[in-house]
Write a protein that holds these residues in place. Structure first.
Motif, short mmCIF file in Angstrom:
data_model
loop_
_atom_site.label_atom_id
_atom_site.label_comp_id
_atom_site.label_asym_id
_atom_site.label_seq_id
_atom_site.Cartn_x
_atom_site.Cartn_y
_atom_site.Cartn_z
N ILE A 104 15.35 13.60 2.27
CA ILE A 104 15.06 13.18 0.89
C ILE A 104 13.91 14.02 0.37
N SER A 105 14.06 14.54 -0.81
CA SER A 105 13.01 15.36 -1.43
C SER A 105 12.78 14.92 -2.87
N GLY A 106 11.59 15.29 -3.44
CA GLY A 106 11.29 14.99 -4.85
C GLY A 106 10.25 13.93 -5.09
N PHE A 107 9.47 13.57 -4.05
CA PHE A 107 8.47 12.51 -4.21
C PHE A 107 7.28 13.01 -5.04
N GLU A 108 6.72 12.11 -5.79
CA GLU A 108 5.46 12.37 -6.50
C GLU A 108 4.31 12.34 -5.48
N THR A 109 3.21 12.96 -5.85
CA THR A 109 2.05 13.02 -4.97
C THR A 109 1.59 11.62 -4.57
N GLY A 110 1.43 11.40 -3.29
CA GLY A 110 0.99 10.11 -2.79
C GLY A 110 2.13 9.20 -2.39
N ASP A 111 3.37 9.55 -2.73
CA ASP A 111 4.53 8.72 -2.37
C ASP A 111 5.28 9.38 -1.21
N GLY A 112 6.13 8.56 -0.54
CA GLY A 112 6.90 9.09 0.58
C GLY A 112 8.05 8.18 0.96
N VAL A 113 8.73 8.54 2.05
CA VAL A 113 9.90 7.79 2.51
C VAL A 113 9.52 6.36 2.84
N SER A 114 8.29 6.14 3.28
CA SER A 114 7.87 4.78 3.64
C SER A 114 7.84 3.84 2.44
N ASP A 115 7.86 4.39 1.22
CA ASP A 115 7.88 3.56 0.02
C ASP A 115 9.30 3.15 -0.37
N LEU A 116 10.31 3.60 0.38
CA LEU A 116 11.70 3.27 0.11
C LEU A 116 12.17 2.17 1.04
N ALA A 117 13.25 1.56 0.67
CA ALA A 117 13.88 0.55 1.53
C ALA A 117 15.34 0.93 1.75
N GLY A 118 15.89 0.52 2.91
CA GLY A 118 17.30 0.78 3.20
C GLY A 118 17.55 2.24 3.57
N ALA A 119 18.83 2.63 3.52
CA ALA A 119 19.25 3.98 3.90
C ALA A 119 20.53 4.33 3.18
N PRO A 120 20.77 5.59 2.93
CA PRO A 120 22.02 6.00 2.27
C PRO A 120 23.19 5.90 3.23
N SER A 121 24.41 5.92 2.69
CA SER A 121 25.61 5.97 3.52
C SER A 121 26.07 7.42 3.62
N LEU A 122 26.57 7.82 4.83
CA LEU A 122 27.04 9.18 5.08
C LEU A 122 28.42 9.08 5.71
N THR A 123 29.43 9.61 5.05
CA THR A 123 30.80 9.48 5.53
C THR A 123 31.55 10.80 5.42
N THR A 124 32.68 10.88 6.14
CA THR A 124 33.56 12.05 6.06
C THR A 124 35.00 11.59 6.28
N GLY A 142 24.38 3.62 -0.53
CA GLY A 142 24.34 2.69 0.59
C GLY A 142 23.43 1.53 0.28
N THR A 143 22.43 1.29 1.14
CA THR A 143 21.43 0.23 0.91
C THR A 143 20.11 0.80 0.43
N LEU A 144 20.10 2.10 0.11
CA LEU A 144 18.85 2.74 -0.29
C LEU A 144 18.35 2.16 -1.62
N ALA A 145 17.04 1.85 -1.69
CA ALA A 145 16.46 1.28 -2.90
C ALA A 145 15.00 1.70 -3.03
N SER A 146 14.51 1.72 -4.26
CA SER A 146 13.11 2.07 -4.53
C SER A 146 12.48 1.01 -5.43
N GLU A 147 11.54 0.29 -4.90
CA GLU A 147 10.82 -0.71 -5.70
C GLU A 147 9.96 -0.03 -6.75
N GLN A 148 9.55 1.21 -6.49
CA GLN A 148 8.71 1.94 -7.43
C GLN A 148 9.47 2.36 -8.68
N GLY A 149 10.79 2.41 -8.55
CA GLY A 149 11.57 2.81 -9.72
C GLY A 149 12.12 4.22 -9.63
N TYR A 150 12.09 4.85 -8.45
CA TYR A 150 12.70 6.17 -8.30
C TYR A 150 14.21 6.06 -8.52
#
Length: 274
Positions: A104-124, A142-150
């Motif tokens: 995952i890329s594109g976080f604002e300064t001071g934010d990171g993966v730890s600020d997210l909840a859940g995980a995306p789904s990956l299928t083929t 998937g279940t990926l979510a951002s309380e911050q509003g990303y």
């Protein structure tokens, strides 16, 4: 200021909030907290206001008024987007798909993966029996979510199915091992005699098997004086005796002066041939 809940609200008139008073700019008592509303993180120079939460994609005043995260916060109209990308993977034909991963890329300064909840789904769409080739690895929320509003965007990866490694046939003997039906080339055949051993069973000897020495013919020898063959036999016997004596002397290393019929100590005296 004092109070509970959102004791102070600061809304930017032109989208910018600048704190020139430093840490003493906002002083709260009674357990209350403050809220700041601006367009983007670049429009806020909070100075030293301590720690605060960030909330993005707050589109209007009504949305801002509805916020109450329970601590100091800054809300932005700006909605940053995170990119979720499925990593490429590979496997051999006939195997199960590996566990897919992502970044995952594109976080604002001071934010990171730890600020997210859940995980995306990956299928083929590839299965264990899919042909050799490439297949898309799809990523989704998937279940990926951002309380911050990303917000999120998703990028696919590639699964490469490779040809399975060939296995040696169990029916074929290893080329380094001789066939069990064939004798080893370094060992002689048990039916054949060894080339270093003689094949003859007869004893070998260098000794003469017969010595013949003829004495001069005498009247007592039993030959008739009137026999016409007597001179020829006597001459023949003398020649043979002389030849054999010479050869024997040369072999024994003795001189050739032993007279015919003499008792020489190097050989036995032969009996007169009748």
């Amino acid at each position: 200021a004092s109070g509970t809940g959102r004791a102070i609200d600061l809304a930017a008139l032109n989208g910018e909030v600048i704190n020139l008073a430093g840490g003493s700019g906002l002083v709260l008592s009674g357990g209350g907290h403050y809220g700041i509303y601006a367009d983007t993180p670049a429009d806020v120079d909070s100075g030293v206001l301590g720690s605060y939460l960030r909330r993005y994609n707050v589109t209007d005043n009504a949305a801002y008024d509805a916020l109450d995260p329970g601590a100091n916060f800054v809300a932005f109209r700006y909605a940053p987007i995170l990119t979720v990308t499925a990593d490429d993977a590979s496997r051999a034909y006939g195997e199960d798909n590996p566990t897919f991963t992502y970044r995952i890329s594109g976080f604002e300064t001071g934010d990171g993966v730890s600020d997210l909840a859940g995980a995306p789904s990956l299928t083929t769409t590839a299965t264990e029996t899919s042909d050799v080739g490439t297949f898309e690895i799809l990523s989704a929320a998937g279940t990926l979510a951002s309380e911050q509003g990303y917000q999120f965007s998703f990028e696919s990866g590639t699964l490469t199915v490779q040809a399975a490694a060939e296995q040696p046939s169990p029916e074929q003997p290893s080329p380094e091992q001789p066939s069990p039906e064939q004798p080893s080339p370094e060992q002689p055949s048990p039916e054949q005699p060894s080339p270093e051993q003689p094949t003859s069973e007869l004893p070998v000897t260098n000794e003469a098997s017969l010595f013949v020495i003829n004495a001069p013919v005498t009247p007592d020898s039993g030959l008739s004086e009137g026999n016409d063959r007597e001179p020829e036999l006597g001459a023949l016997n003398e020649a043979e005796s002389a030849s054999e004596t010479t050869e024997q002397d040369e072999a024994d290393g003795e001189p050739e002066d032993c007279a015919i019929g003499q008792d020489c100590d190097r050989r036995p005296v032969a009996q007169t041939v009748e």
